[in-house]
Design an enzyme around this catalytic site. Sequence first.
Site, mmCIF file in Angstrom:
data_model
loop_
_atom_site.group_PDB
_atom_site.id
_atom_site.type_symbol
_atom_site.label_atom_id
_atom_site.label_comp_id
_atom_site.label_asym_id
_atom_site.label_seq_id
_atom_site.Cartn_x
_atom_site.Cartn_y
_atom_site.Cartn_z
ATOM 1 N N HIS A 122 0.836 -1.204 0.000
ATOM 2 C CA HIS A 122 0.000 0.000 0.000
ATOM 3 C C HIS A 122 0.871 1.254 0.000
ATOM 4 O O HIS A 122 0.597 2.213 -0.732
ATOM 5 C CB HIS A 122 -0.902 0.002 1.233
ATOM 6 C CG HIS A 122 -1.706 1.252 1.390
ATOM 7 N ND1 HIS A 122 -2.929 1.446 0.789
ATOM 8 C CD2 HIS A 122 -1.445 2.403 2.079
ATOM 9 C CE1 HIS A 122 -3.391 2.644 1.098
ATOM 10 N NE2 HIS A 122 -2.505 3.242 1.882
ATOM 11 N N GLU A 123 1.925 1.251 0.815
ATOM 12 C CA GLU A 123 2.821 2.402 0.855
ATOM 13 C C GLU A 123 3.575 2.561 -0.469
ATOM 14 O O GLU A 123 3.836 3.676 -0.917
ATOM 15 C CB GLU A 123 3.807 2.275 2.017
ATOM 16 C CG GLU A 123 3.141 2.247 3.391
ATOM 17 C CD GLU A 123 2.197 3.416 3.621
ATOM 18 O OE1 GLU A 123 2.476 4.526 3.116
ATOM 19 O OE2 GLU A 123 1.167 3.214 4.286
ATOM 20 N N HIS A 126 1.600 4.539 -2.812
ATOM 21 C CA HIS A 126 1.779 5.994 -2.714
ATOM 22 C C HIS A 126 3.036 6.446 -3.465
ATOM 23 O O HIS A 126 3.051 7.521 -4.073
ATOM 24 C CB HIS A 126 1.882 6.407 -1.246
ATOM 25 C CG HIS A 126 0.579 6.326 -0.508
ATOM 26 N ND1 HIS A 126 -0.578 6.898 -0.981
ATOM 27 C CD2 HIS A 126 0.256 5.731 0.674
ATOM 28 C CE1 HIS A 126 -1.561 6.675 -0.122
ATOM 29 N NE2 HIS A 126 -1.082 5.956 0.888
ATOM 30 N N HIS A 130 3.152 9.138 -6.529
ATOM 31 C CA HIS A 130 4.068 10.280 -6.557
ATOM 32 C C HIS A 130 4.874 10.300 -7.845
ATOM 33 O O HIS A 130 5.035 11.346 -8.482
ATOM 34 C CB HIS A 130 4.993 10.217 -5.342
ATOM 35 C CG HIS A 130 5.822 11.456 -5.165
ATOM 36 N ND1 HIS A 130 7.087 11.432 -4.600
ATOM 37 C CD2 HIS A 130 5.587 12.751 -5.489
ATOM 38 C CE1 HIS A 130 7.573 12.655 -4.574
ATOM 39 N NE2 HIS A 130 6.690 13.469 -5.103
#
Length: 253
Positions: A122-123, A126, A130
């Site tokens: 999940h991270e 991100h 980005h």
Amino acid sequence: MLGAVLADYSSHYYGYGYGRGGYGLYFDRTYFLVLIGVVLSLIASAMVKTTFSKYNKVRSRSGMTGAQAAERLLRANGIQDVTIAHVSGNLTDHYDPRKKVLNLSDSVYGSSSVAAVSVAAHEVGHCIQHARDYTPLTIRSALVPVANFGSSLSWILILAGIILGGIPILLNIGIILFSAAVLFQIVTLPVEFNASRRALVCLESNGILYNDEIASGKKVLRAAALTYVAAALTAILQLVRLILLFGGRGNDD
């Protein structure tokens, strides 16, 4: 900040607010809105802890740790400039776009559980957002300073407006500033949902979780997403409460 304020408000049933007789101690029915938000937050928090704990005991068949999974997924998506770091705490995982550091918590970094690799992915989601200039993430990043400023100063202005006898301009500016924090919570929702979708696709396509494990990973990420939904609803309810109590006070004079 918002959580602390809401927790404080939820401990009171009679409050200092605006009534027909002016500002003072009176029965405030709008506290029900705050209580609803607190209950939602508690339920969401309990669900994510319970779900993570359950699937943190299930070892992924790939045997990869959260850190190893994050490393593989970053490279698979052509991201070479993000550093993976180990941070203390439980479920304190987050991606810092300013420093390009993916921080994984104690319960994720070295664990090879289904829950750990799902959170790590999940991270990474991100990080991919980005790198791809995902619009909602860009908007959220731009709102961070505004939301921080608004959530901090709004309560100072609202309390000052109450203490000074109900100065409309202070109350209304406070509500407007608080609205910025609410907007941040709302914009956060598509960012988090999209990161989870990217995570599940990456986990399956890169063989980190097998088909039957993906369903478990989805449960972990869905439970985590509920905390953001609860936070957004809580903030909206608090904003509605502020508007009901103080909105348009200048028109009553």
